[in-house]
Design an enzyme around this catalytic site. Structure first.
Site, mmCIF file in Angstrom:
data_model
loop_
_atom_site.group_PDB
_atom_site.id
_atom_site.type_symbol
_atom_site.label_atom_id
_atom_site.label_comp_id
_atom_site.label_asym_id
_atom_site.label_seq_id
_atom_site.Cartn_x
_atom_site.Cartn_y
_atom_site.Cartn_z
ATOM 1 N N HIS A 22 16.858 -36.410 -10.548
ATOM 2 C CA HIS A 22 16.204 -36.967 -9.349
ATOM 3 C C HIS A 22 14.714 -36.638 -9.319
ATOM 4 C CE1 HIS A 22 20.043 -38.238 -7.784
ATOM 5 N NE2 HIS A 22 20.527 -37.038 -8.097
ATOM 6 N N LYS A 35 5.658 -4.237 -4.680
ATOM 7 C CA LYS A 35 7.113 -4.087 -4.679
ATOM 8 C C LYS A 35 7.720 -4.399 -3.316
ATOM 9 C CE LYS A 35 11.051 -2.992 -6.503
ATOM 10 N NZ LYS A 35 11.637 -4.063 -7.334
ATOM 11 N N ARG A 63 3.640 -0.095 -5.028
ATOM 12 C CA ARG A 63 3.426 -0.689 -3.700
ATOM 13 C C ARG A 63 2.113 -1.459 -3.604
ATOM 14 N NH1 ARG A 63 6.770 1.407 0.102
ATOM 15 N NH2 ARG A 63 5.363 0.684 1.721
ATOM 16 N N GLU A 115 6.774 -14.442 -12.176
ATOM 17 C CA GLU A 115 6.094 -13.292 -11.556
ATOM 18 C C GLU A 115 5.546 -12.297 -12.569
ATOM 19 O OE1 GLU A 115 8.335 -10.788 -8.862
ATOM 20 O OE2 GLU A 115 10.157 -11.065 -10.009
ATOM 21 N N TRP A 143 -2.883 -2.649 -1.678
ATOM 22 C CA TRP A 143 -2.577 -4.055 -1.930
ATOM 23 C C TRP A 143 -3.332 -4.804 -0.828
ATOM 24 C CZ3 TRP A 143 -0.383 -8.217 0.651
ATOM 25 C CH2 TRP A 143 0.004 -9.297 -0.149
ATOM 26 N N ASN A 203 -1.340 1.939 5.827
ATOM 27 C CA ASN A 203 -0.499 0.910 5.225
ATOM 28 C C ASN A 203 -0.024 0.028 6.366
ATOM 29 O OD1 ASN A 203 1.464 -0.594 3.876
ATOM 30 N ND2 ASN A 203 3.010 1.007 4.092
ATOM 31 N N GLY A 204 -0.423 -1.251 6.344
ATOM 32 C CA GLY A 204 -0.004 -2.157 7.408
ATOM 33 C C GLY A 204 -1.132 -3.100 7.761
ATOM 34 N N GLU A 233 16.640 -17.463 -10.083
ATOM 35 C CA GLU A 233 16.248 -16.077 -10.348
ATOM 36 C C GLU A 233 15.548 -15.964 -11.708
ATOM 37 O OE1 GLU A 233 15.779 -13.584 -8.707
ATOM 38 O OE2 GLU A 233 15.938 -11.856 -10.012
ATOM 39 N N LYS A 289 11.737 -14.640 -12.184
ATOM 40 C CA LYS A 289 11.417 -13.494 -13.062
ATOM 41 C C LYS A 289 10.296 -13.880 -14.018
ATOM 42 C CE LYS A 289 12.769 -10.999 -11.386
ATOM 43 N NZ LYS A 289 13.567 -10.905 -10.225
ATOM 44 N N CYS A 336 0.849 -1.194 0.000
ATOM 45 C CA CYS A 336 0.000 0.000 0.000
ATOM 46 C C CYS A 336 0.888 1.250 0.000
ATOM 47 C CB CYS A 336 -0.930 0.104 1.200
ATOM 48 S SG CYS A 336 -2.063 -1.260 1.337
HETATM 49 O O1 M6R Z 1 12.703 -5.494 -0.981
HETATM 50 P P1 M6R Z 1 13.220 -6.883 -0.798
HETATM 51 O O2 M6R Z 1 14.465 -7.116 -1.548
HETATM 52 O O3 M6R Z 1 13.336 -7.277 0.639
HETATM 53 O O4 M6R Z 1 12.095 -7.794 -1.450
HETATM 54 C C1 M6R Z 1 12.179 -9.189 -1.399
HETATM 55 C C2 M6R Z 1 11.200 -9.817 -2.350
HETATM 56 O O5 M6R Z 1 9.890 -9.452 -2.020
HETATM 57 C C3 M6R Z 1 11.479 -9.404 -3.803
HETATM 58 O O6 M6R Z 1 12.779 -9.733 -4.186
HETATM 59 C C4 M6R Z 1 10.498 -10.109 -4.755
HETATM 60 O O7 M6R Z 1 10.708 -11.481 -4.760
HETATM 61 C C5 M6R Z 1 10.616 -9.508 -6.152
HETATM 62 N N1 M6R Z 1 9.323 -9.279 -6.699
HETATM 63 C C6 M6R Z 1 11.373 -10.383 -7.085
HETATM 64 O O8 M6R Z 1 11.465 -9.846 -8.364
#
Ligand code: M6R
Length: 611
Positions: free
Chosen positions: A507, A606, A27, A491, A73, A99-100, A484, A488, A2
């Site tokens: 395995h 984010k 956010r 997501e 969010w 926010n929270g 990674e 990517k 948020c």
């Molecule tokens: O802000 P942070 O690096 O702590 O965030 C961690 C994860 O939420 C963040 O890396 C998330 O997995 C991303 N969307 C990956 O692209």
């Protein structure tokens, strides 16, 4: 999670708030709303993006010099108009944005219902604003006092802004566990979740601390503790540039951020790698150097992409500094009973510096006496402030939800850290250290070269854009890169993807391979190259469609793989910085071709400020 923004001053509040909400949309973006105070206290809110709210406001009277806005969010209650913020109290004389998460909202709600409060939404936030209203009524006190007393009753995390029809030129803000910054202009004030909505108006800001309440009234900012003790705000000068938070001609922030990597990697080593003088510096560890040298173990805590950077760091630190490393998901670490001692160093990695799970893991490790070192991108963030020491990654604002330049900046900083520790502990020879310094210095140029693969990768993306599954394989330093790459892709394109150590494939995952399965193999020339070649043969024998990331000049794998992309050669320990680039581009292009919202993928935000 948020975004909140508020304004009080001499300008029209609504355009400032809407612009701020666009900046904060990373956010959360499932609904948005504003409250404007102009004699009346009007709330306008809508499910969807900030642009949907803007369209809805077109024919409304939005004239006001005081107001606040929110982009959501969802945590409590589905995304819809009713659950969107701001929320009114029952009398509609007070409104709040939040926010929270308020953990004890159910008990508070029950109590407030008995007192006659009526709830329209499923949110914890509506409970908060009614609690403030009830306290004000019971105590016949000021709004400020009611907010203060309410903060003693809520359990959880919050960054809130409160407006009241009965206090026409006043704005109250408070935080615990969720970020909040106040911008101070000429006779005007801004409140926001981060500085991006503020920077074009002023560069003087105050980061609000946990348990502080800020009252903006009569052209003054008054900050007090929850116990009502006056605090002296520390005014900082922001260094953020407006350009850095705009798309700069790119179609998406993610693409801009991918292409920024030669510069962001350079920035992350600036002043730390002094090649000519032959020095490595990291101001952040200076005071803790002996602790690092004598550490019996390093525990790395992080989430998502930052966790992948942590895995790379495990290989680096064990390789170069010979200290045992454990890499933990922050969310799991917190909920078991980990063995932590005062001789352990905990490295917390976070782009945003606000990830709730990572913060909670830090608190736990702190309580056991460990030294906490932070690797954060956002300056002044909660994690940066909660750690004993740390190093900023200096990648600049990362706005696309999918982390790209933050990852390479984190890996760069962690590489420097491992090299420094290796040097201090005498576990790396001068010659090897010098070689690595030279090669690290070359990395921005090599990343630049890898970015030239863009068109080639776009063509591959065309071919695979409609497949339902992907497999990513890598060994050694390229195993975290495989993870990674898979993250990517899933997501932002919503294609199911799994990353695996290439040898682990036999395995289990090998059962998935047939002529429809694309398998991305990161197979650069390193110590496990021959083994990876065998793994590629295994995939080929089962008719898997191989997309290989290889080192320039490789002649073996191109004869086996259906598609090959060549990255420049580099030292084995630095290879993730280069081999991840084609994977970022592949996921980006596939997502664009599928028509996905690359910068704001569904269900994601984010920074994840809920546990
Ligand atoms: O802000 P942070 O690096 O702590 O965030 C961690 C994860 O939420 C963040 O890396 C998330 O997995 C991303 N969307 C990956 O692209």
């Amino acid at each position: 999670m948020c975004g909140i923004v508020a304004y009080l001053g001499h300008r029209e509040a609504c355009p400032i708030i809407l612009k701020g909400l666009h900046r904060l949309e990373y956010r959360g973006y499932d609904s948005a709303g504003v409250a404007l105070l102009n004699g009346e206290l009007n709330v306008f809110k809508k499910k969807g993006k900030v642009s949907d709210l803007e369209a809805y406001l077109k024919d409304k009277n939005v004239h006001a010099n005081v107001g606040m806005g929110h982009t959501r969010w969802a945590t409590h209650g589905e995304p819809n108009d009713v659950n969107a913020h701001p929320h009114y109290s029952t009398s509609e004389r007070i409104a709040i944005i939040h926010n929270g998460i308020i953990e004890n909202y159910a008990a508070l709600k029950k109590h407030l219902e008995h007192q006659g409060h009526v709830f329209h939404s499923d949110t914890d936030t509506e409970v908060f604003v009614n609690l403030i209203e009830e306290i004000q009524k019971q105590n016949s006190c000021s709004l400020e006092e009611a907010v203060r007393l309410a903060l003693h009753e809520v359990i959880g995390a919050y960054a809130i802004v409160v407006l009241s029809k009965d206090a026409p030129n006043q704005l109250i803000a408070a935080r615990k566990g969720s970020p909040m910054v106040i911008g101070i202009g000429e006779g005007e004030f801004f409140v926001a979740s981060d500085a991006t909505p503020i920077i074009e108006y002023t560069n003087e800001v105050v980061y609000v601390n946990d348990y502080e309440i800020a009252v903006i009234r009569d052209g003054k900012l008054d900050i007090r503790s929850k116990e009502d003790v006056v605090q002296t705000p520390y005014i900082q000068k922001l260094e953020l540039e407006l350009d850095s938070i705009e798309k700069g001609g790119y179609e998406h922030f993610m693409l801009k951020e991918i292409f920024e990597q030669p510069r962001s990697i350079l920035d992350s080593m600036r002043g730390r790698l002094e090649l000519e003088a032959g020095h490595l510096n990291m101001g952040g560890i200076r005071a803790y150097e002996q602790k690092f040298v004598n550490a019996q173990r390093i525990i790395i805590v992080a989430c998502g992409t930052s966790w992948h950077a942590g895995l790379v760091a495990e290989y680096l630190i064990e390789d170069l500094a010979r200290i045992p490393v454990e890499v933990e998901y922050a969310s799991e670490f917190r909920y078991r009973n980990p063995v932590i001692t005062e001789r352990d160093i905990v490295i917390a990695i976070s782009q945003s510096g606000e990830t709730a799970d990572t913060l909670a893991a830090i608190e736990l490790a702190k309580s056991k006496g460990a030294t906490i070192f932070g690797v954060c991108n956002v300056v002044g963030s909660s994690i940066a402030r909660a750690t004993d020491a740390g190093a900023y990654t200096h990648a600049g604002p990362e706005i696309g939800v999918a982390s790209t330049k933050a990852f390479t900046a984190q890996v760069t900083v962690l590489t420097l850290l491992a090299m420094i520790m290796g040097q201090k502990r005498g576990t790396i020879t001068d010659t090897k250290l010098r070689e690595l310094m030279v090669e690290l210095n070359n990395i921005p140029a090599k990343v630049e070269k890898a970015l030239e693969l863009d068109l080639e990768i776009q063509a591959i993306a065309e071919i695979f854009k409609d497949v339902p599954n992907f497999l990513y394989l890598g060994r050694g330093y390229n195993f975290p890169v495989a993870l990674e790459g898979a993250l990517k892709l899933k997501e932002i394109s919503y294609i199911h993807a799994e990353g695996y150590p290439a040898a682990e494939m036999k395995h289990g995952p090998i059962a998935l391979i047939d002529e429809n399965m694309p398998v991305v193999v990161i197979a650069t020339k390193d110590s496990s190259y021959e083994k990876v070649v065998s793994n590629i043969q295994e995939v080929k024998a089962r008719k898997g469609r191989i997309i290989a990331v290889v080192t320039e000049g490789d002649t073996v794998i191109p004869a086996m793989a259906e598609f090959v992309v060549e990255v420049p050669p580099t030292s084995e320990v630095l290879v993730p910085l280069v081999s991840v680039i084609p994977l970022q581009l592949l996921s980006y292009h596939i997502a664009v071709l599928r028509g996905c919202n690359v910068d704001q993928p569904r269900n994601l935000a984010k920074s994840v400020t809920v546990e």
